[in-house]
Design a protein around this motif. Structure first.
Motif, short mmCIF file in Angstrom:
data_model
loop_
_atom_site.label_atom_id
_atom_site.label_comp_id
_atom_site.label_asym_id
_atom_site.label_seq_id
_atom_site.Cartn_x
_atom_site.Cartn_y
_atom_site.Cartn_z
N HIS A 78 0.82 -1.22 0.00
CA HIS A 78 0.00 0.00 0.00
C HIS A 78 0.85 1.28 0.00
O HIS A 78 0.49 2.26 -0.65
CB HIS A 78 -1.04 -0.01 1.13
N ILE A 79 1.98 1.29 0.67
CA ILE A 79 2.83 2.50 0.67
C ILE A 79 3.45 2.74 -0.71
O ILE A 79 3.37 3.86 -1.21
CB ILE A 79 3.87 2.43 1.80
N ILE A 121 2.25 1.82 -3.57
CA ILE A 121 1.15 2.21 -4.47
C ILE A 121 0.77 3.67 -4.27
O ILE A 121 0.61 4.42 -5.23
CB ILE A 121 -0.06 1.28 -4.28
N ILE A 122 0.65 4.08 -3.02
CA ILE A 122 0.31 5.48 -2.73
C ILE A 122 1.41 6.41 -3.24
O ILE A 122 1.13 7.45 -3.84
CB ILE A 122 0.07 5.67 -1.21
N LEU A 123 2.66 6.03 -3.03
CA LEU A 123 3.79 6.82 -3.53
C LEU A 123 3.74 6.95 -5.05
O LEU A 123 3.88 8.05 -5.59
CB LEU A 123 5.11 6.17 -3.11
N LEU A 126 1.12 6.51 -7.17
CA LEU A 126 -0.05 7.26 -7.63
C LEU A 126 0.10 8.76 -7.36
O LEU A 126 -0.20 9.59 -8.22
CB LEU A 126 -1.32 6.73 -6.98
N PHE A 127 0.56 9.09 -6.17
CA PHE A 127 0.72 10.50 -5.81
C PHE A 127 1.75 11.17 -6.72
O PHE A 127 1.55 12.29 -7.19
CB PHE A 127 1.14 10.62 -4.34
N THR A 128 2.85 10.48 -6.96
CA THR A 128 3.91 11.05 -7.79
C THR A 128 3.47 11.17 -9.24
O THR A 128 3.71 12.19 -9.89
CB THR A 128 5.18 10.18 -7.70
N TYR A 170 7.76 16.40 0.71
CA TYR A 170 7.45 15.18 -0.05
C TYR A 170 8.49 14.11 0.25
O TYR A 170 8.15 12.95 0.51
CB TYR A 170 7.42 15.53 -1.54
N PHE A 189 7.40 10.68 2.42
CA PHE A 189 7.47 9.39 1.76
C PHE A 189 8.74 8.63 2.13
O PHE A 189 8.75 7.39 2.11
CB PHE A 189 7.31 9.54 0.24
N SER A 191 7.88 0.98 5.99
CA SER A 191 7.59 -0.21 5.20
C SER A 191 8.72 -1.23 5.28
O SER A 191 8.47 -2.44 5.38
CB SER A 191 7.34 0.19 3.74
#
Length: 139
Positions: A65-66, A68-70, A72-74, A87, A91, A98
């Motif tokens: 999940h971390i 994926i979030i990184l 998508l956000f980027t 940022y 992250f 993680s």
């Protein structure tokens, strides 16, 4: 300010490889009958295969999940957001968390444990060393 395309591609490629390795690892763990019996021996209750599978799927989602979030956000914020020190700090700390969670919650005997840890550490260093290029005045 935005992330150069070469660095963005490297970051997203590392995330993709990490997710693929995590997926293969959970498939290997979920199908291993000897690990299932060991899992049943360690628990006090009489747990079934569904419980064992749920345990590994939760570890899988915790592991991906971390990144994926990184990713998508980027990817979606690359044109409109500034990627400064905040940022990198946020992250970077999430990636360190993680890595620590992977050490705490996984089997050291699996063949993919060390490549996954290595990729997470590499992703952490790529994230920390991101450079930014100035916009050329076009918005």
């Amino acid at each position: 300010m935005k992330i150069p395309k070469k660095q963005l591609n490297l970051l997203l490629s590392l995330i993709l490889i990490l997710i693929i390795l995590e997926s293969v690892e959970v498939l290997m763990l979920a199908k291993d009958q000897s690990l299932m019996k060991e899992f049943q021996a360690l628990t006090t209750e009489n747990l079934q295969y569904d419980d064992y599978l749920s345990f590994h799927l939760m570890n899988y989602f915790r592991g991906i999940h971390i990144p994926i979030i990184l990713g998508l956000f980027t990817y979606f914020g690359r044109k409109s957001l500034r990627f400064g020190h905040l940022y990198k700090i946020v992250f970077g700390l999430l990636m360190m968390l993680s890595i620590m969670m992977h050490f705490i919650g996984h089997h050291f005997r699996t063949i993919l444990f060390y490549p996954i840890i290595g990729l997470q550490i590499l992703l952490f260093f790529v994230l920390i060393n991101l450079t930014q290029e100035e916009r050329d005045g076009k918005d």
